[in-house]
Design a protein around this motif. Structure first.
Motif, PDB file in Angstrom:
ATOM      1  N   SER A   1      36.847  -8.643  -9.949  1.00  0.00           N
ATOM      2  CA  SER A   1      35.803  -8.629  -8.942  1.00  0.00           C
ATOM      3  C   SER A   1      35.212  -7.237  -8.763  1.00  0.00           C
ATOM      4  N   ASP A   2      34.129  -7.187  -7.999  1.00  0.00           N
ATOM      5  CA  ASP A   2      33.302  -5.990  -7.825  1.00  0.00           C
ATOM      6  C   ASP A   2      32.935  -5.914  -6.350  1.00  0.00           C
ATOM      7  N   TYR A   3      33.270  -4.808  -5.692  1.00  0.00           N
ATOM      8  CA  TYR A   3      33.069  -4.703  -4.253  1.00  0.00           C
ATOM      9  C   TYR A   3      31.606  -4.680  -3.834  1.00  0.00           C
ATOM     10  N   GLN A   4      30.709  -4.452  -4.766  1.00  0.00           N
ATOM     11  CA  GLN A   4      29.288  -4.421  -4.441  1.00  0.00           C
ATOM     12  C   GLN A   4      28.578  -5.705  -4.855  1.00  0.00           C
ATOM     13  N   CYS A   5      29.302  -6.622  -5.427  1.00  0.00           N
ATOM     14  CA  CYS A   5      28.735  -7.878  -5.937  1.00  0.00           C
ATOM     15  C   CYS A   5      28.547  -8.879  -4.800  1.00  0.00           C
ATOM     16  N   PRO A   6      27.326  -9.369  -4.576  1.00  0.00           N
ATOM     17  CA  PRO A   6      27.093 -10.305  -3.470  1.00  0.00           C
ATOM     18  C   PRO A   6      27.824 -11.632  -3.638  1.00  0.00           C
ATOM     19  N   PHE A   7      28.041 -12.061  -4.895  1.00  0.00           N
ATOM     20  CA  PHE A   7      28.729 -13.322  -5.106  1.00  0.00           C
ATOM     21  C   PHE A   7      30.237 -13.174  -4.894  1.00  0.00           C
ATOM     22  N   CYS A   8      30.748 -11.970  -5.105  1.00  0.00           N
ATOM     23  CA  CYS A   8      32.151 -11.700  -4.787  1.00  0.00           C
ATOM     24  C   CYS A   8      32.356 -11.738  -3.275  1.00  0.00           C
ATOM     25  N   LYS A   9      31.394 -11.212  -2.554  1.00  0.00           N
ATOM     26  CA  LYS A   9      31.466 -11.289  -1.092  1.00  0.00           C
ATOM     27  C   LYS A   9      31.390 -12.739  -0.628  1.00  0.00           C
ATOM     28  N   LYS A  10      30.590 -13.528  -1.290  1.00  0.00           N
ATOM     29  CA  LYS A  10      30.478 -14.949  -0.946  1.00  0.00           C
ATOM     30  C   LYS A  10      31.838 -15.634  -1.086  1.00  0.00           C
ATOM     31  N   PHE A  11      32.551 -15.342  -2.175  1.00  0.00           N
ATOM     32  CA  PHE A  11      33.896 -15.893  -2.338  1.00  0.00           C
ATOM     33  C   PHE A  11      34.806 -15.404  -1.220  1.00  0.00           C
ATOM     34  N   TYR A  12      34.732 -14.107  -0.920  1.00  0.00           N
ATOM     35  CA  TYR A  12      35.585 -13.520   0.110  1.00  0.00           C
ATOM     36  C   TYR A  12      35.349 -14.187   1.466  1.00  0.00           C
ATOM     37  N   GLU A  13      34.099 -14.441   1.792  1.00  0.00           N
ATOM     38  CA  GLU A  13      33.765 -14.975   3.114  1.00  0.00           C
ATOM     39  C   GLU A  13      33.948 -16.481   3.214  1.00  0.00           C
ATOM     40  N   GLU A  14      33.635 -17.202   2.135  1.00  0.00           N
ATOM     41  CA  GLU A  14      33.555 -18.655   2.243  1.00  0.00           C
ATOM     42  C   GLU A  14      34.750 -19.410   1.674  1.00  0.00           C
ATOM     43  N   THR A  15      35.408 -18.857   0.676  1.00  0.00           N
ATOM     44  CA  THR A  15      36.474 -19.594  -0.001  1.00  0.00           C
ATOM     45  C   THR A  15      37.851 -18.998   0.243  1.00  0.00           C
ATOM     46  N   LEU A  16      37.963 -17.675   0.187  1.00  0.00           N
ATOM     47  CA  LEU A  16      39.273 -17.043   0.326  1.00  0.00           C
ATOM     48  C   LEU A  16      39.976 -17.382   1.641  1.00  0.00           C
ATOM     49  N   PRO A  17      39.286 -17.430   2.790  1.00  0.00           N
ATOM     50  CA  PRO A  17      40.013 -17.754   4.026  1.00  0.00           C
ATOM     51  C   PRO A  17      40.770 -19.077   3.970  1.00  0.00           C
ATOM     52  N   GLN A  18      40.146 -20.093   3.388  1.00  0.00           N
ATOM     53  CA  GLN A  18      40.824 -21.385   3.296  1.00  0.00           C
ATOM     54  C   GLN A  18      41.925 -21.369   2.254  1.00  0.00           C
ATOM     55  N   LEU A  19      41.715 -20.633   1.160  1.00  0.00           N
ATOM     56  CA  LEU A  19      42.785 -20.479   0.169  1.00  0.00           C
ATOM     57  C   LEU A  19      44.004 -19.808   0.798  1.00  0.00           C
ATOM     58  N   LYS A  20      43.749 -18.802   1.615  1.00  0.00           N
ATOM     59  CA  LYS A  20      44.850 -18.118   2.294  1.00  0.00           C
ATOM     60  C   LYS A  20      45.589 -19.080   3.221  1.00  0.00           C
ATOM     61  N   LYS A  21      44.844 -19.849   3.983  1.00  0.00           N
ATOM     62  CA  LYS A  21      45.456 -20.760   4.943  1.00  0.00           C
ATOM     63  C   LYS A  21      46.285 -21.841   4.260  1.00  0.00           C
ATOM     64  N   ASP A  22      45.721 -22.453   3.224  1.00  0.00           N
ATOM     65  CA  ASP A  22      46.368 -23.612   2.604  1.00  0.00           C
ATOM     66  C   ASP A  22      47.415 -23.254   1.555  1.00  0.00           C
ATOM     67  N   TYR A  23      47.214 -22.125   0.867  1.00  0.00           N
ATOM     68  CA  TYR A  23      48.064 -21.856  -0.292  1.00  0.00           C
ATOM     69  C   TYR A  23      48.761 -20.495  -0.271  1.00  0.00           C
ATOM     70  N   ILE A  24      48.049 -19.443   0.084  1.00  0.00           N
ATOM     71  CA  ILE A  24      48.643 -18.114   0.000  1.00  0.00           C
ATOM     72  C   ILE A  24      49.647 -17.892   1.126  1.00  0.00           C
ATOM     73  N   ASN A  25      49.253 -18.217   2.346  1.00  0.00           N
ATOM     74  CA  ASN A  25      50.149 -18.014   3.485  1.00  0.00           C
ATOM     75  C   ASN A  25      51.329 -18.972   3.497  1.00  0.00           C
ATOM     76  N   THR A  26      51.231 -20.056   2.727  1.00  0.00           N
ATOM     77  CA  THR A  26      52.328 -21.026   2.646  1.00  0.00           C
ATOM     78  C   THR A  26      53.273 -20.750   1.484  1.00  0.00           C
ATOM     79  N   GLY A  27      53.004 -19.684   0.736  1.00  0.00           N
ATOM     80  CA  GLY A  27      53.903 -19.288  -0.347  1.00  0.00           C
ATOM     81  C   GLY A  27      53.684 -20.001  -1.663  1.00  0.00           C
ATOM     82  N   LYS A  28      52.642 -20.803  -1.755  1.00  0.00           N
ATOM     83  CA  LYS A  28      52.397 -21.561  -2.988  1.00  0.00           C
ATOM     84  C   LYS A  28      51.616 -20.750  -4.024  1.00  0.00           C
ATOM     85  N   VAL A  29      50.779 -19.834  -3.544  1.00  0.00           N
ATOM     86  CA  VAL A  29      49.877 -19.095  -4.430  1.00  0.00           C
ATOM     87  C   VAL A  29      49.929 -17.617  -4.074  1.00  0.00           C
ATOM     88  N   LYS A  30      49.836 -16.791  -5.099  1.00  0.00           N
ATOM     89  CA  LYS A  30      49.639 -15.361  -4.883  1.00  0.00           C
ATOM     90  C   LYS A  30      48.325 -14.962  -5.543  1.00  0.00           C
TER      91      LYS A  30
END
Length: 296
Positions: A146-175
């Motif tokens: 990823s690229d910190y200046q990339c608008p599509f990377c920010k889109k992933f960070y804002e729209e998809t990563l929070p739910q991934l964290k909730k469902d998979y990362i925080n539950t120990g299934k995904v790193k």
């Protein structure tokens, strides 16, 4: 460009450099949607450059100028100047389509296809020694280039990563492992931003700093990077020395080279237990692969 009046795009005033890359991608998508056939004729590179500059100026509010061209066979590489930056864009020889990046399909790609089976089959991807978000023993590993200046990377960070964290990362299934892939030719602040995150990682706050960068993507000057370190209560002397000395430049370069060897051609790019997934995909695209891997 020819028949461009059939494409309805509002005039957009661009104040920050990275936004030009966004508009180029938007224009590409619209062109590919509305224009399905090429007339097969070629125009001169100078004419292609003129059309490109005129078209971009209509949508950026001005400030784009022609610099040079290269003939790449099936494409013209047109370099334009914008806000003291030289930006390459690639135009089909009929002048109808242009893209942000040209990736050659050569012997190296063929070898990768044969040996590592890139068609949605697992690829061996190094985790390097990069910071892990989640349980280091999780069954599923998501490696993000990823690229910190990339608008599509920010889109992933804002729209998809929070739910991934909730469902998979925080539950120990995904790193998740974030690897740097700064596209410096179009995102001139991405390299130092990546180095800054690595410097924060030395003080065990990599992902806290990672979040700061995406939340403040419009403010990535050196003074901003140092301000975020202070806000996170890092040892600012150590952080500033790390950043000013380019200490982490080689670490960022290592990530970039690994991504290039994997033929990453845009950001964000993901490998989920080695299964490739490209772009700011919706949550469902990640869930489909993650669930398959969890059920193995």
């Amino acid at each position: 460009m020819e028949n461009s009046d059939t494409i309805k795009i509002p005039r957009i005033k661009i104040n920050n450099y990275w936004k030009l890359s966004t508009i180029v991608l938007i224009i590409l998508v619209i062109f590919l949607f509305y224009r399905q056939q090429s007339n097969g004729s070629s125009i001169s590179p100078q004419k292609a450059g003129e059309q490109m500059v005129n078209y971009l100026n209509e949508r950026t509010g001005g400030g784009v100028s022609y610099n040079s061209y290269k003939d790449l066979g099936n494409l013209y590489e047109i370099t334009v100047d914008y806000q003291n930056n030289k930006i390459p864009v690639y135009v089909t020889k009929d002048g109808n389509y242009f893209v942000q990046t040209a990736i050659p399909i050569d012997g190296q790609l063929a070898e990768l296809t044969d040996n590592q089976k890139v068609n949605n089959e697992p690829i061996e991807v190094s985790e390097d020694d990069d910071e892990v978000l989640g349980d280091s023993n999780a069954k599923v590993t998501v490696i993000e280039f990823s690229d910190y200046q990339c608008p599509f990377c920010k889109k992933f960070y804002e729209e998809t990563l929070p739910q991934l964290k909730k469902d998979y990362i925080n539950t120990g299934k995904v790193k998740l492992i974030y690897r740097d892939y700064p596209l410096s030719s179009i995102h001139p602040k991405a390299q130092k931003s990546a180095e800054a995150a690595e410097c924060a990682g030395e003080q065990k706050k990599y992902y806290e700093y990672h979040d700061k960068l995406f939340k403040n993507q419009n403010a990535l000057e050196i003074e901003d990077l140092k301000k975020y370190a202070k806000e996170l209560r890092l040892n600012t002397n150590e952080f500033n020395n790390c950043l000013d000395s380019n200490k982490m430049a080689s670490e960022v370069q290592k990530d970039l080279e690994d991504g290039q060897n994997l033929r990453v051609d845009g950001t964000p790019a993901f490998f989920i237990n080695g299964v490739p997934l490209t772009g700011a995909q919706p949550l469902e695209a990640f869930k489909n692969i993650i669930e398959q891997e969890l059920n193995k």
